[in-house]
Design an enzyme around this catalytic site. Structure first.
Site, short mmCIF file in Angstrom:
data_model
loop_
_atom_site.label_atom_id
_atom_site.label_comp_id
_atom_site.label_asym_id
_atom_site.label_seq_id
_atom_site.Cartn_x
_atom_site.Cartn_y
_atom_site.Cartn_z
N ASP A 212 0.53 -1.30 -0.21
CA ASP A 212 -0.58 -0.06 0.00
C ASP A 212 1.01 1.08 -0.52
OD1 ASP A 212 -2.25 1.61 0.15
OD2 ASP A 212 -2.34 1.46 2.72
N HIS A 213 0.74 2.32 -1.36
CA HIS A 213 1.00 3.62 -1.08
C HIS A 213 2.72 3.65 -1.07
CE1 HIS A 213 -2.05 6.31 -0.50
NE2 HIS A 213 -3.12 4.68 0.50
P1 13P Z 1 -8.87 4.68 5.77
O1 13P Z 1 -8.39 5.65 5.97
O2 13P Z 1 -10.51 5.23 5.21
O3 13P Z 1 -8.92 3.73 6.26
O4 13P Z 1 -8.27 4.72 3.97
C1 13P Z 1 -7.42 4.11 4.26
C2 13P Z 1 -6.34 3.65 3.25
O5 13P Z 1 -6.47 4.10 2.39
C3 13P Z 1 -5.26 2.90 2.88
O6 13P Z 1 -4.55 2.84 1.96
O1 G3H Z 2 -3.18 4.96 3.75
C1 G3H Z 2 -1.88 4.89 4.79
C2 G3H Z 2 -2.71 3.53 5.23
O2 G3H Z 2 -4.17 3.87 6.54
C3 G3H Z 2 -1.55 3.38 6.50
O3 G3H Z 2 -1.45 4.05 7.29
O4 G3H Z 2 0.97 4.35 6.68
O5 G3H Z 2 0.41 4.64 9.19
O6 G3H Z 2 0.55 2.07 8.30
P1 G3H Z 2 -0.05 3.60 8.06
ZN ZN Z 3 -4.61 4.97 0.97
#
Ligand code: 13P
Ligand code: G3H
Ligand code: ZN
Length: 316
Positions: A81-82
Site C-alpha cells: 500500500d502507498h
Molecule cells: P482509511 O483511513 O479510510 O481507512 O483509508 C485507508 C487507505 O486508504 C489505505 O490505503
Molecule cells: O493509507 C494509509 C494507510 O492507512 C496506512 O497507514 O502508513 O500508518 O500504516 P500507515
Molecule cells: Zn490509501
C-alpha cells in the site's frame, strides 16, 4: 491461495468491490482470515511501509505464510500500500507480493507517469500487477468551491492518458475521500459524477477508492465513553460502496475502521477488567471482533458469498 488483484478485479468488475484491509500484527491477520472465510469473501491484504517497518517485514510475511497454511481455503492478494519506488522494487524482488502500489500522486503528471512506468516494467516482468494513483486525496467538502475541488480530484480528461502511458493495471482515484478518522467536517461529499466520467473514459478498467473507512458513530461513541477523545470523527457511508462498484471501483481500502475496533476493544476491556494484565485476554476479544467487523464490511462491499465463484473463475 495468493492471487493477483488482476484476477480478483476481473471477477468483481461492475458487480462488487474487494475489501483491501491494512494489517500490522498477528491478531489482525487471524481476524482478517477468519472474517473473510466466515463471510466467504476474497480479499486483499495491504501492507504499508509503516506496517513493514513496525517490527520487521519478515515477521509480517511469516505470519501471512502461516495463515495460508491454517486457512487454506482463503483466496487473497498480498499488496504493498502507498509504495515509493524503492519499496516497490523491494516487494517485487521479494517474490512474495502479488501486487504493488506506486504512489506518485504528489508528483507532477509527467513524473508520476515516469515512475509508474518504471515500476510497471519491473513488476510485469515478474507477473506482478501495479496500482497507481492520480489526483490527491484529502476531504473535499461541499463548501469548497469547484476550482479548488477540481484541483485535488482526479481529472477524468487526463486519467486515460495516464493509464495508457504508465501501463498500470488499476488506478486509485481521488473523488472526495481522505485517509484517517476525520474525513468530513460538513456533509459527506463523494463525487460520483467524477467517478462516472472516469469510467466513461476508461471502461472495464479497475478503479480503487482509498480513504474508505466509515468511522461508525457507535464505535466512536464507545471509544469516547471508555476514555477516548475522538470528537468529530466522520467517515464514508458504506451504502456508497455498491454504487461505487457499479462505476468501476473494484478495490476499497479500509484501515482506520480496523484501528477503531482495536481501540474500542482494548479501552473497554481494561476499563471493565482493571485487575487483568494477560495480553491474550483482550487479544482474543479483538480477533473475534475484527473477524465480525470484516464479515460485516464484506456484505456492504458485495464480496461476501463470492469465494467459491471466484475459486471456479481462477481455476478455469
Ligand atoms: P482509511 O483511513 O479510510 O481507512 O483509508 C485507508 C487507505 O486508504 C489505505 O490505503
Ligand atoms: O493509507 C494509509 C494507510 O492507512 C496506512 O497507514 O502508513 O500508518 O500504516 P500507515
Ligand atoms: Zn490509501
Amino acid at each position: 491461495m495468493i492471487v493477483t488483484t488482476k484476477k480478483l478485479f476481473e471477477h468483481a468488475y461492475g458487480n462488487y468491490a474487494i475489501g483491501a484491509y491494512n494489517i500490522n500484527n498477528l491478531e489482525q491477520i487471524v481476524g482478517l482470515f477468519r472474517g473473510n472465510l466466515e463471510s466467504k469473501a476474497p480479499f486483499i491484504i495491504q501492507l504499508s511501509k509503516g506496517a513493514r517497518s513496525y517490527t520487521n517485514k519478515a515477521f509480517l510475511e511469516g505470519l501471512i505464510r502461516s495463515a495460508d497454511q491454517v486457512f487454506p481455503e482463503s483466496i487473497y492478494a498480498v499488496h504493498l500500500d502507498h509504495g515509493d519506488e524503492a519499496t516497490c522494487y523491494d516487494c517485487i524482488d521479494s517474490g512474495f507480493y502479488s501486487s504493488v502500489m506506486i504512489d506518485g500522486s504528489s508528483l507532477d503528471f509527467e513524473e508520476n507517469i515516469a515512475v509508474t512506468r518504471r515500476v510497471v516494467d519491473r513488476a510485469h516482468a515478474k507477473g506482478i500487477v501495479v496500482e497507481a494513483e492520480l489526483g490527491q486525496l484529502g476531504g473535499v467538502e461541499e463548501h469548497v468551491n469547484v476550482s479548488e475541488a477540481n484541483a485535488k480530484l482526479t481529472n477524468p480528461e487526463t486519467a486515460k492518458e495516464f493509464v495508457e502511458r504508465s501501463g498500470c493495471d488499476s488506478l486509485a482515484v481521488a473523488i472526495g475521500t481522505s485517509h484517517g478518522a476525520f474525513k468530513f467536517s460538513g456533509t459527506q461529499a463523494l463525487h460520483f459524477d467524477v467517478l462516472a466520467q472516469i469510467q466513461n473514459r476508461l471502461p472495464n478498467f479497475p478503479l480503487v477508492m482509498h480513504g474508505s473507512s466509515s468511522v461508525p458513530q457507535d464505535e466512536v461513541a464507545r471509544i469516547n465513553a471508555a476514555g477516548g477523545k475522538l470528537g468529530g470523527a466522520r467517515g464514508v457511508d458504506p451504502e456508497q460502496f455498491k454504487p461505487a462498484s457499479k462505476l468501476g471501483v473494484c478495490k476499497i481500502n479500509i484501515d482506520t475502521d480496523g484501528r477503531l475496533v482495536w481501540t474500542r476493544v482494548h479501552r473497554e476491556f481494561f476499563l471493565e477488567h482493571p485487575e487483568k494484565f494477560d495480553l491474550r485476554d483482550p487479544g482474543k476479544v479483538y480477533m473475534a471482533e475484527y473477524a465480525k467487523f470484516i464479515a460485516q464490511k464484506n456484505v456492504y462491499l458485495g464480496s461476501a458469498g463470492q469465494l467459491e465463484d471466484v475459486r471456479k473463475f481462477i481455476n478455469g
